[in-house]
Design a protein around this motif. Structure first.
Motif, PDB file in Angstrom:
ATOM      1  N   GLU A   1      -8.321   3.405   5.384  1.00 16.26           N
ATOM      2  CA  GLU A   1      -7.321   2.771   6.249  1.00 16.26           C
ATOM      3  C   GLU A   1      -7.393   3.345   7.657  1.00 16.26           C
ATOM      4  OE1 GLU A   1      -4.788   0.388   7.831  1.00 16.26           O
ATOM      5  OE2 GLU A   1      -4.844   0.225   5.649  1.00 16.26           O
TER       6      GLU A   1
ATOM      7  N   ALA B   1       0.830  -1.208   0.000  1.00 13.93           N
ATOM      8  CA  ALA B   1       0.000   0.000   0.000  1.00 13.93           C
ATOM      9  C   ALA B   1       0.868   1.264   0.000  1.00 13.93           C
ATOM     10  CB  ALA B   1      -0.939  -0.007   1.200  1.00 13.93           C
TER      11      ALA B   1
ATOM     12  N   CYS C   1      -7.773  -1.910   4.249  1.00 13.98           N
ATOM     13  CA  CYS C   1      -6.612  -1.729   3.380  1.00 13.98           C
ATOM     14  C   CYS C   1      -6.981  -2.161   1.965  1.00 13.98           C
ATOM     15  CB  CYS C   1      -5.431  -2.541   3.893  1.00 13.98           C
ATOM     16  SG  CYS C   1      -3.970  -2.390   2.855  1.00 13.98           S
TER      17      CYS C   1
ATOM     18  N   GLY D   1      -5.066  -2.152  -0.441  1.00 16.15           N
ATOM     19  CA  GLY D   1      -3.889  -2.754  -1.066  1.00 16.15           C
ATOM     20  C   GLY D   1      -4.077  -4.227  -1.397  1.00 16.15           C
TER      21      GLY D   1
END
Length: 145
Positions: free
Chosen positions: A125, A88, A131, A133
């Motif tokens: 986040e 991320a 997240c 990511g």
């Protein structure tokens, strides 16, 4: 059809509360940038994301600020695998470089859109512990297979 996340894993642990607090600082800096258009703010984020993305956390100003707040408020540590957070941070680095480039090339709409996306993901986040990511990583894994 099922959807299964394929998050990167490296078995090194980081403090999730620190990661979330650092994401809050990112959010605030980008909001301040959008409001003031001070390019130095995004340049500082480029440097900070570079440190965090390549595991030089000790040099990250935002991580140091998070450490101070965690110490003062006595927020407990919550271990989580670091690999998704590194991924991320690399995505954040790409976004901040793109924001800085679009600012210097006078693509104001692109600057605002990219800043808005970064604000959105930093919000997810920081406030929700979400997240994105892992979703991006999974998407790329499926494309590359």
């Amino acid at each position: 059809m099922s959807f299964e996340l394929e998050c990167p894993i490296d078995f090194k642990k980081v403090n999730e509360n620190k990661v979330r607090l650092t994401a809050l600082w990112v959010l605030l800096v980008v909001v301040l940038f959008v409001y003031t258009r001070w390019n130095v703010l995004i340049a500082l984020l480029v440097v900070d994301f570079t440190y965090r993305a390549f595991e030089f956390d000790a040099y990250s100003l935002l991580n140091k600020l998070s450490d101070v707040v965690i110490f003062l408020v006595k927020i407990p540590a919550k271990p989580i695998d670091q690999a998704p957070k590194l991924f991320a941070a690399k995505i954040g680095l790409l976004f901040t470089i793109a924001i800085l480039a679009s600012t210097y090339t006078s693509y104001q709409t692109t600057t605002i859109v990219l800043s808005g996306i970064l604000i959105f993901f930093a919000f997810l986040e920081s406030f929700l512990g979400f997240c994105a990511g892992c979703y991006v990583y999974t998407f790329f894994q499926k494309i590359l297979k």
